[in-house]
Write a protein that holds these residues in place. Structure first.
Motif, PDB file in Angstrom:
ATOM      1  N   PRO A 128       0.845  -1.198   0.000  1.00  0.00           N
ATOM      2  CA  PRO A 128       0.000   0.000   0.000  1.00  0.00           C
ATOM      3  C   PRO A 128       0.878   1.244   0.000  1.00  0.00           C
ATOM      4  CG  PRO A 128      -0.048  -1.084   2.142  1.00  0.00           C
ATOM      5  CD  PRO A 128       0.696  -1.997   1.219  1.00  0.00           C
ATOM      6  N   LYS A 129       0.488   2.210  -0.762  1.00  0.00           N
ATOM      7  CA  LYS A 129       1.323   3.394  -0.964  1.00  0.00           C
ATOM      8  C   LYS A 129       1.482   4.183   0.335  1.00  0.00           C
ATOM      9  CE  LYS A 129       1.616   7.435  -3.996  1.00  0.00           C
ATOM     10  NZ  LYS A 129       0.922   8.160  -5.085  1.00  0.00           N
ATOM     11  N   PRO A 130       2.712   4.311   0.843  1.00  0.00           N
ATOM     12  CA  PRO A 130       2.934   5.104   2.060  1.00  0.00           C
ATOM     13  C   PRO A 130       3.010   6.592   1.726  1.00  0.00           C
ATOM     14  CG  PRO A 130       4.992   4.159   1.320  1.00  0.00           C
ATOM     15  CD  PRO A 130       3.941   3.694   0.343  1.00  0.00           C
ATOM     16  N   ASN A 131       3.285   7.394   2.736  1.00  0.00           N
ATOM     17  CA  ASN A 131       3.392   8.830   2.474  1.00  0.00           C
ATOM     18  C   ASN A 131       4.650   9.134   1.661  1.00  0.00           C
ATOM     19  OD1 ASN A 131       5.701   9.444   4.405  1.00  0.00           O
ATOM     20  ND2 ASN A 131       4.194   8.614   5.837  1.00  0.00           N
TER      21      ASN A 131
ATOM     22  N   LEU B  46      12.534  -3.665   7.367  1.00  0.00           N
ATOM     23  CA  LEU B  46      11.909  -2.610   8.173  1.00  0.00           C
ATOM     24  C   LEU B  46      10.805  -1.908   7.396  1.00  0.00           C
ATOM     25  CD1 LEU B  46      15.034  -1.014   9.901  1.00  0.00           C
ATOM     26  CD2 LEU B  46      13.212  -2.338  11.003  1.00  0.00           C
ATOM     27  N   PHE B  47      11.070  -1.630   6.126  1.00  0.00           N
ATOM     28  CA  PHE B  47      10.067  -0.973   5.287  1.00  0.00           C
ATOM     29  C   PHE B  47       8.847  -1.874   5.106  1.00  0.00           C
ATOM     30  CE2 PHE B  47       8.236  -0.289   1.063  1.00  0.00           C
ATOM     31  CZ  PHE B  47       7.876   1.040   1.155  1.00  0.00           C
TER      32      PHE B  47
ATOM     33  N   CYS C 118       2.361  -3.855   8.288  1.00  0.00           N
ATOM     34  CA  CYS C 118       1.884  -4.135   9.650  1.00  0.00           C
ATOM     35  C   CYS C 118       1.401  -2.888  10.382  1.00  0.00           C
ATOM     36  CB  CYS C 118       2.989  -4.813  10.459  1.00  0.00           C
ATOM     37  SG  CYS C 118       3.503  -6.411   9.784  1.00  0.00           S
ATOM     38  N   ILE C 119       2.086  -1.789  10.208  1.00  0.00           N
ATOM     39  CA  ILE C 119       1.731  -0.571  10.943  1.00  0.00           C
ATOM     40  C   ILE C 119       0.805   0.321  10.126  1.00  0.00           C
ATOM     41  CG2 ILE C 119       2.649   1.516  12.031  1.00  0.00           C
ATOM     42  CD1 ILE C 119       5.189  -0.052  12.650  1.00  0.00           C
TER      43      ILE C 119
END
Length: 308
Positions: A78-81, A117-118, A124-125
């Motif tokens: 999913p596209k993060p900021n 980490l990414f 997950c977050i």
């Protein structure tokens, strides 16, 4: 370095990339050779049907190899900021410029740790749990529902309004779904007003994308209609790809997953392109937001009546 661009475009990455680079090299070499021959034949008006047929065989051969894989190797994000996406190349360059990190093993270790980490953060977050959205398509909208890993797409009959249905599915819908939900597969695809165009597009799409269930309203098609042939071809292709095709007849049906329930209620017949389609109304709710989907033709008729 290319990861931010891939994620921003809504493209998945493959877990088989290291192996694929070795296996795909002969295929891409033959592909480029055939494509070049086709181009120059077109340029000098030389018949190129044989080369085109060879290119199609190469394409089918590669898809056959991909279907031998017992799991889905594609991983969507999913596209993060934007700041996080821009931070990936910045951190990568910073690691490469640090003298103590110039060792190839340390660099690889840091890159793997950065990717883990990414992946953990995005999936997950930041990963969304529930989404209800619409995507403009031709003269209407496609409804997209996502609830804890289950994806439902409802087409009221707008995807098949243009001949470029496959292109829209492959290059607009799927990247949008991946960038918003991280999904690379479709669990339920509901077609409320199917046409020959959308059936043809789905036949091609099933070769590339895993679709769990396709739900189509009951159709009354004349035996000589080409839509019937395409409908049968879709069923055959679905059997090969383990996709379930459900016909919505005179009885109501429900789709239940997690805490979401979608009800499909059949009504009277409506006229399609030279054939009759069972009018099916889709009702449901997600995140305290209810929705109703009607076939495009029926929805247009009701809007006309309400205006009068």
């Amino acid at each position: 370095m290319s990861l931010p661009i891939i994620i921003n475009w809504g493209l998945p990455i493959s877990l088989l990339s290291p192996v694929g680079n070795l296996l795909f090299t002969p295929f891409v070499t033959i592909f480029l050779l055939l494509a070049s021959l086709i181009f120059f034949c077109e340029l000098f008006f030389i018949p190129n049907g044989l080369f085109i047929h060879a290119l199609e065989l190469l394409y089918m051969c590669w898809l056959s190899i991909m279907r031998l894989i017992p799991f889905n190797p594609l991983v969507g994000f999913p596209k993060p900021n934007a700041f996080l996406l821009l931070g990936i190349p910045f951190v990568t360059i910073s690691l490469l410029t640090i003298p103590s990190m110039r060792s190839i093993y340390r660099s690889i270790g840091c890159m793997i740790a950065l990717f883990i980490l990414f992946y953990f953060y995005v999936n997950c977050i930041q990963h969304p749990n529930k989404i209800i959205s619409t995507l403009n398509c031709n003269r209407g909208q496609v409804t997209i529902l996502y609830d804890h890993g289950t994806l439902v797409i409802i087409d009221p009959g707008v995807i098949g309004q243009a001949k470029s249905a496959y292109s829209w599915l492959a290059y607009t819908l799927l990247p949008y779904v991946t960038s918003t939900t991280g999904k690379t597969t479709i669990d339920y695809l509901i077609l409320l007003q199917p046409t020959k165009t959308i059936l043809t597009a789905l036949c091609d799409l099933l070769m590339e994308v895993q679709i769990g269930t396709i739900m189509i309203p009951e159709l009354k098609i004349h035996k000589s209609d080409s839509t019937l042939h395409m409908y049968k071809q879709l069923q055959q292709r679905a059997n090969k790809t383990c996709t379930k095709v459900i016909i919505i007849d005179s009885e109501s049906q429900k789709i239940q997953f997690n805490q979401t329930t979608i009800t499909l209620t059949p009504h009277q017949w409506i006229t399609g392109n030279n054939f009759l389609i069972r009018n099916v109304q889709v009702i449901g709710s997600l995140e305290n937001q209810s929705f109703t989907c009607l076939p495009y033709k029926e929805d247009k008729r009701k809007k006309k009546i309400s205006k009068c």
